[in-house]
Design an enzyme around this catalytic site. Structure first.
Site, PDB file in Angstrom:
ATOM      1  N   HIS A 258       3.941  -6.219  -0.673  1.00 47.03           N
ATOM      2  CA  HIS A 258       2.581  -5.764  -0.966  1.00 47.03           C
ATOM      3  C   HIS A 258       2.207  -6.064  -2.422  1.00 47.03           C
ATOM      4  O   HIS A 258       1.140  -6.621  -2.697  1.00 47.03           O
ATOM      5  CB  HIS A 258       2.476  -4.266  -0.686  1.00 47.03           C
ATOM      6  CG  HIS A 258       1.132  -3.700  -0.984  1.00 47.03           C
ATOM      7  ND1 HIS A 258       0.115  -3.681  -0.056  1.00 47.03           N
ATOM      8  CD2 HIS A 258       0.624  -3.156  -2.118  1.00 47.03           C
ATOM      9  CE1 HIS A 258      -0.960  -3.133  -0.617  1.00 47.03           C
ATOM     10  NE2 HIS A 258      -0.682  -2.809  -1.870  1.00 47.03           N
ATOM     11  N   GLU A 259       3.096  -5.731  -3.336  1.00 46.85           N
ATOM     12  CA  GLU A 259       2.792  -5.941  -4.759  1.00 46.85           C
ATOM     13  C   GLU A 259       2.708  -7.434  -5.094  1.00 46.85           C
ATOM     14  O   GLU A 259       1.824  -7.858  -5.839  1.00 46.85           O
ATOM     15  CB  GLU A 259       3.828  -5.240  -5.647  1.00 46.85           C
ATOM     16  CG  GLU A 259       3.804  -3.717  -5.546  1.00 46.85           C
ATOM     17  CD  GLU A 259       2.426  -3.121  -5.833  1.00 46.85           C
ATOM     18  OE1 GLU A 259       1.691  -3.669  -6.657  1.00 46.85           O
ATOM     19  OE2 GLU A 259       2.082  -2.101  -5.210  1.00 46.85           O
TER      20      GLU A 259
ATOM     21  N   GLU B 212      -6.583  -4.094  -0.980  1.00 44.68           N
ATOM     22  CA  GLU B 212      -5.447  -3.477  -0.274  1.00 44.68           C
ATOM     23  C   GLU B 212      -5.173  -4.181   1.044  1.00 44.68           C
ATOM     24  O   GLU B 212      -4.027  -4.451   1.396  1.00 44.68           O
ATOM     25  CB  GLU B 212      -5.743  -1.998  -0.021  1.00 44.68           C
ATOM     26  CG  GLU B 212      -5.513  -1.152  -1.226  1.00 44.68           C
ATOM     27  CD  GLU B 212      -4.179  -1.465  -1.856  1.00 44.68           C
ATOM     28  OE1 GLU B 212      -3.149  -1.244  -1.211  1.00 44.68           O
ATOM     29  OE2 GLU B 212      -4.152  -1.963  -2.981  1.00 44.68           O
TER      30      GLU B 212
ATOM     31  N   HIS C 197      -0.590  -8.790  -3.970  1.00 47.28           N
ATOM     32  CA  HIS C 197      -1.680  -8.603  -4.950  1.00 47.28           C
ATOM     33  C   HIS C 197      -1.647  -9.749  -5.977  1.00 47.28           C
ATOM     34  O   HIS C 197      -2.679 -10.285  -6.351  1.00 47.28           O
ATOM     35  CB  HIS C 197      -1.500  -7.288  -5.727  1.00 47.28           C
ATOM     36  CG  HIS C 197      -2.032  -6.071  -5.029  1.00 47.28           C
ATOM     37  ND1 HIS C 197      -3.320  -5.971  -4.560  1.00 47.28           N
ATOM     38  CD2 HIS C 197      -1.448  -4.876  -4.741  1.00 47.28           C
ATOM     39  CE1 HIS C 197      -3.512  -4.776  -4.015  1.00 47.28           C
ATOM     40  NE2 HIS C 197      -2.382  -4.093  -4.104  1.00 47.28           N
TER      41      HIS C 197
HETATM   42 ZN   LIG Z   1      -1.922  -2.227  -3.430  1.00 47.28          ZN
END
Ligand SMILES: [Zn+2]
Length: 293
Positions: A162-163, A225, A166
């Protein structure tokens, strides 16, 4: 070029062809206005995978320089974990997910996007901080406080995927661009740094979720997100981790939310809506997982 197989932009499906065109025209106009407003500062760039037009006013080279400086600073002022087993786990999972990111970009002919990355994964000793982040250039920080929720390598891959998602989508550049527009009227990063070094560094830390106090963190938008979740799932799956583990991780976080509000949640939307969203992307990620085994 498209990186991930499977469903195309869901927005297109919902709006239909004609409305899709309107949306595109509006997006272009929006970008044009912002670019004109920001004059020579930079422009819009397409986000890989989702093909959304992102606002990138900050030159990537400046962002990387600042990122490397700030990362050094965080490491200097933090206590790194002395637990070799846990640190090894963070690095092992991180490197697998990073390799997966490189493979996706290579497939799409976009390796240049992360050619200046110098991946680094560090575990910071702080059981009270339930957080993790990836600064531009692949500089990753994981706090020991998130490990009980990660529980295992696959859970950690959810967080790191997830990071890193981003970072690959350049959300930091977009957030920094928006913050500079809001705070300084679109001042160039280099100018902001020379005129207000402390404030600009604080802004950077808030943008990347590295701020120490929750009040200093900027929440991510749902759009960011959702993009990071989708990319993260593909990254973890291709790295050999079952993408369905993401649901279990967010269920654990959901229970935590009722008890207290950790940083990772204060900057992210409610786990319940995220879980629903993730379920939609799992069929797209599973083939990568199966192929990796
Ligand atoms: Zn996030």
């Amino acid at each position: 070029m498209k990186i991930f197989a499977g469903n195309s932009d869901p927005l297109k499906v919902v709006t239909g062809k004609r409305q899709g065109l309107y949306v595109k025209v509006l997006r272009l106009l929006f970008c044009l206005i912002l670019v004109l407003a920001a004059q020579f500062l930079g422009g819009c760039a397409e986000v890989p995978i989702t093909h959304r037009e992102g606002l990138h006013l900050v030159p990537e080279s400046q962002l990387l320089t600042l990122s490397f400086q700030q990362y050094e600073q965080v490491l200097k002022t933090s206590r790194l974990s002395s637990d070799q087993g846990k640190t090894h786990m963070v690095r092992t999972v991180g490197e697998k997910v990073a390799k997966s990111a490189e493979a996706f970009l290579k497939d799409a002919g976009q390796s240049g996007k992360i050619s200046d990355y110098h991946w680094e994964f560090n575990l910071i000793e702080d059981d009270n901080t339930v957080n993790a982040w990836c600064m531009p250039g692949g500089k990753v920080g994981v706090y020991t406080g998130i490990l009980p929720y990660a529980q295992n390598e696959a859970g950690l891959a959810v967080v790191l995927g997830h990071e890193i998602g981003h970072a690959l989508a350049d959300h930091g550049n977009e957030r920094m661009s928006q913050a500079l527009l809001a705070e300084t009227g679109g001042m160039a990063l280099s100018v902001a740094l020379s005129q207000k070094p402390r404030e600009t560094q604080d802004l950077f830390m808030a943008v990347f979720g590295v701020g120490v106090s929750v009040g200093a963190l900027l929440p991510y938008s749902r759009l960011h997100e959702s993009e990071a979740d989708r990319i993260g799932l593909m990254l973890m799956a291709r790295a050999g981790y079952d993408p369905r583990e993401s649901i279990l991780f967010w269920e654990r976080m959901s229970k935590e939310r009722k008890a207290k509000s950790p940083e990772f949640l204060s900057t992210h939307p409610a786990p319940e809506s995220r879980i629903e969203n993730l379920k939609n992307y799992i069929p797209e990620a599973l083939p990568y997982y199966k192929k990796s085994r």
